[in-house]
Design a protein around this motif. Structure first.
Motif, mmCIF file in Angstrom:
data_model
loop_
_atom_site.group_PDB
_atom_site.id
_atom_site.type_symbol
_atom_site.label_atom_id
_atom_site.label_comp_id
_atom_site.label_asym_id
_atom_site.label_seq_id
_atom_site.Cartn_x
_atom_site.Cartn_y
_atom_site.Cartn_z
ATOM 1 N N HIS A 168 7.376 35.578 39.039
ATOM 2 C CA HIS A 168 8.809 35.267 39.488
ATOM 3 C C HIS A 168 9.716 36.704 39.713
ATOM 4 O O HIS A 168 10.329 37.074 40.635
ATOM 5 C CB HIS A 168 9.573 34.467 38.538
ATOM 6 C CG HIS A 168 10.802 34.368 38.695
ATOM 7 N ND1 HIS A 168 11.848 34.993 38.434
ATOM 8 C CD2 HIS A 168 11.787 33.501 39.427
ATOM 9 C CE1 HIS A 168 13.127 34.841 38.683
ATOM 10 N NE2 HIS A 168 12.741 33.600 39.358
ATOM 11 N N ASP A 169 9.624 37.335 38.696
ATOM 12 C CA ASP A 169 10.710 38.698 38.619
ATOM 13 C C ASP A 169 10.083 39.490 39.841
ATOM 14 O O ASP A 169 10.930 40.385 40.467
ATOM 15 C CB ASP A 169 10.500 39.414 37.370
ATOM 16 C CG ASP A 169 11.404 38.630 36.337
ATOM 17 O OD1 ASP A 169 11.889 37.467 36.694
ATOM 18 O OD2 ASP A 169 11.365 38.861 35.070
ATOM 19 N N ALA A 170 8.599 39.693 39.976
ATOM 20 C CA ALA A 170 8.364 40.803 41.036
ATOM 21 C C ALA A 170 8.706 40.146 42.465
ATOM 22 O O ALA A 170 9.183 40.908 43.293
ATOM 23 C CB ALA A 170 6.750 40.901 40.890
ATOM 24 N N ALA A 176 18.121 44.036 34.214
ATOM 25 C CA ALA A 176 17.141 42.929 33.576
ATOM 26 C C ALA A 176 15.762 43.208 34.232
ATOM 27 O O ALA A 176 14.557 43.040 33.672
ATOM 28 C CB ALA A 176 17.545 41.689 33.521
ATOM 29 N N ASN A 177 15.926 43.532 35.602
ATOM 30 C CA ASN A 177 14.515 43.578 36.404
ATOM 31 C C ASN A 177 14.336 45.239 36.823
ATOM 32 O O ASN A 177 13.697 45.064 37.858
ATOM 33 C CB ASN A 177 14.571 42.475 37.355
ATOM 34 C CG ASN A 177 13.328 42.049 37.770
ATOM 35 O OD1 ASN A 177 12.367 42.293 37.230
ATOM 36 N ND2 ASN A 177 13.392 41.555 39.279
ATOM 37 N N LYS A 178 14.499 45.881 35.980
ATOM 38 C CA LYS A 178 14.611 47.179 36.764
ATOM 39 C C LYS A 178 13.102 47.834 37.271
ATOM 40 O O LYS A 178 13.517 48.524 38.103
ATOM 41 C CB LYS A 178 15.336 48.210 35.800
ATOM 42 C CG LYS A 178 14.823 48.612 34.529
ATOM 43 C CD LYS A 178 15.579 49.871 33.652
ATOM 44 C CE LYS A 178 15.034 50.429 32.843
ATOM 45 N NZ LYS A 178 15.908 51.506 31.896
ATOM 46 N N HIS A 179 12.281 47.639 36.222
ATOM 47 C CA HIS A 179 11.272 47.898 36.613
ATOM 48 C C HIS A 179 10.656 47.480 38.078
ATOM 49 O O HIS A 179 9.945 48.396 38.784
ATOM 50 C CB HIS A 179 9.917 47.982 35.647
ATOM 51 C CG HIS A 179 10.147 48.569 34.211
ATOM 52 N ND1 HIS A 179 10.646 49.912 34.275
ATOM 53 C CD2 HIS A 179 10.574 48.153 33.224
ATOM 54 C CE1 HIS A 179 11.125 50.092 33.037
ATOM 55 N NE2 HIS A 179 11.132 49.110 32.520
ATOM 56 N N GLU A 180 10.817 46.029 38.289
ATOM 57 C CA GLU A 180 10.046 45.714 39.406
ATOM 58 C C GLU A 180 11.112 46.026 40.505
ATOM 59 O O GLU A 180 10.538 46.372 41.719
ATOM 60 C CB GLU A 180 10.462 44.250 39.422
ATOM 61 C CG GLU A 180 9.330 43.516 38.368
ATOM 62 C CD GLU A 180 7.855 43.503 39.007
ATOM 63 O OE1 GLU A 180 7.534 43.970 39.960
ATOM 64 O OE2 GLU A 180 7.137 43.498 37.928
#
Lengths: 299, 299
Positions: free
Chosen positions: B179-181, B238-242
């Motif tokens: 989902h996050d990706a 919250a989703n910084k890496h993706e």
């Protein structure tokens, strides 16, 4: 009232200009030419033009106003093909999205005769090109930028201004370099970014799944990535220095925001985003009052 | 039919859920709480909630279904505040745009009680937030992603599916990481790019002139740059890496297109742009048939 409009390039832009001129009662007869004979034929069939010419030169012959509506990279060859009929007193205009390169092309192709050529950029268009989408109201309420040169015949600049105003547009004059810098910023770079972004998503292994989850934000952000490739190839190349300079500015800002994300500085990130969101919320599409064709446009 | 819905965060998302549940006849009574007392008061005044609670815990007390509709960064503190009433048999859901961080927050705040929490992401929204824009039809015809964990109570997952379906949405299940990706790709990165682009233009000395010349392409491309800064601060962090990984892919593609522009290779540039334009033209917003509330949604 013009006796004859010659249109070279009977696509969306040229066809819409022909229809608008007729609707405004500004021209008796439209002679059109397109590189593709089937386009010329269709334009005739749709009533966009009255007479199909077999060459660009024949479309110019007998015309007292000529619109060149070809991809910007074809401007020079088109002007070369008609140069013998580029006479003083006949108004020649184009509709190209870049102006420095078009002016250079006009100088090379026409020499002193370039005085009859008034460079124009109507800020109008549609996602779907082609003569079948030609529309008499395409230019109404929109802006048209003229970028005349010191050697341009001032009477023809005035005539061009009157024609576009009579079609319900607001006419602005700019220096070609300023025009190209402004449109690199607000039009050409967004197209480049939208192309790059859409492809970066589309080439991923999970692209199909991703695209099935995309929403209205994605739809609007990528709409311009459907732009006609040959048109955008020309624009991006013709205005490459300005586009690349704008892209550099964009990358610097992206670096700054990403640095805040990387370090996780929530307060600084929000402080950076807030004026952006407020600035964008305060911006509105310049909306110009639609003016009935035939009357002068409001300034 | 639920006896009582507790809504924590009576903004656009929470308020719209309350209205939709009432419209569908799925709940007898709605008790709402917002951090800002004026929001709770307004929600009551507008009929979005029936009873204004003075704390999150009081909004949960007596509820058999609870929606947590707070910024994702406030999820953990909200769940901690209500943890003593997070009991088996009561359905707890959120509406956050990121899921890995929300699930971690739920584990930390709730421990074993996290079984009652079904992580949800309805793909819906409006540019304008706030309870005054709450809309009973906000979710109709949209998608809702559930990201249940192995420890999530499967009966509550089924119940959440039934509730969202009854509101006219299509329910999908995904792993939180997937989902996050996916949303980094199709939602979070475009927001970051739109923020960076708008600011890169707005901070130039000629910004005022440039913005006065911008057209519909610019309008659509930058629409999402008006997103609520506190919401996007949370999502991007919250989703910084993706998000940063997707940005890297984007930059690689931008590099490739710019290299073609730099070298002036017209044929190669057109060949690169054509599949992009065709791909975007072929893409359509996933449009889901609107389902009358109260009936199960089509798969």
């Amino acid at each position: 009232m013009f006796q004859q409009l010659g249109v070279i390039g009977c696509g969306l832009m040229g066809g819409s200009f022909a229809l608008a001129m007729k609707k405004a009662g500004l021209v008796k007869r439209v002679v059109g030419y397109s590189k593709s004979p089937s386009t010329t034929k269709q334009a005739k069939k749709l009533g966009v033009i009255d007479v199909a010419a077999e060459s660009a030169l024949l479309a110019v012959s007998g015309s007292d106003i000529v619109l060149i509506a070809v991809p910007v990279s074809a401007t020079e060859s088109t002007l070369k093909a008609i140069r013998h009929l580029v006479n003083p007193g006949v108004l020649f205009m184009d509709v190209g999205s870049t102006k420095c390169d078009v002016i250079e092309a006009a100088r090379r192709a026409l020499g002193e005769r370039a005085a009859s050529f008034v460079p124009c950029h109507p800020i109008a268009g549609k996602e779907s090109g082609g003569v079948q989408h030609a529309d008499a109201t395409l230019y109404e309420g929109r802006q048209v930028i003229l970028t005349p040169q010191p050697f341009t015949n001032p009477q023809l600049v005035q005539l061009a201004t009157d024609v576009w105003s009579a079609l319900g547009t607001t006419v602005l004059k700019m220096r070609p370099h300023n025009h190209d810098a402004a449109f690199a910023a607000v039009s050409h770079l967004p197209h480049l970014l939208a192309f790059a972004y859409f492809q970066a998503i589309a080439e991923q292994p999970a692209a199909r799944d991703y695209l099935s989850l995309a929403g209205p934000g994605f739809r609007d952000f990528t709409r311009i990535a459907a732009g006609e490739p040959s048109v955008w190839r020309d624009i991006l190349l013709a205005n490459k220095h300005e586009v690349l300079a704008q892209s550099k500015r964009f990358r610097t800002m992206l670096d700054q925001l990403e640095a805040l994300i990387e370090t996780g500085d929530a307060a600084a990130l929000e402080a950076a985003l807030r004026p952006i969101a407020e600035g964008r919320a305060a911006w509105n599409l310049p909306s110009l009052p639609a003016v009935p064709p035939g009357r002068p446009a409001a300034k």
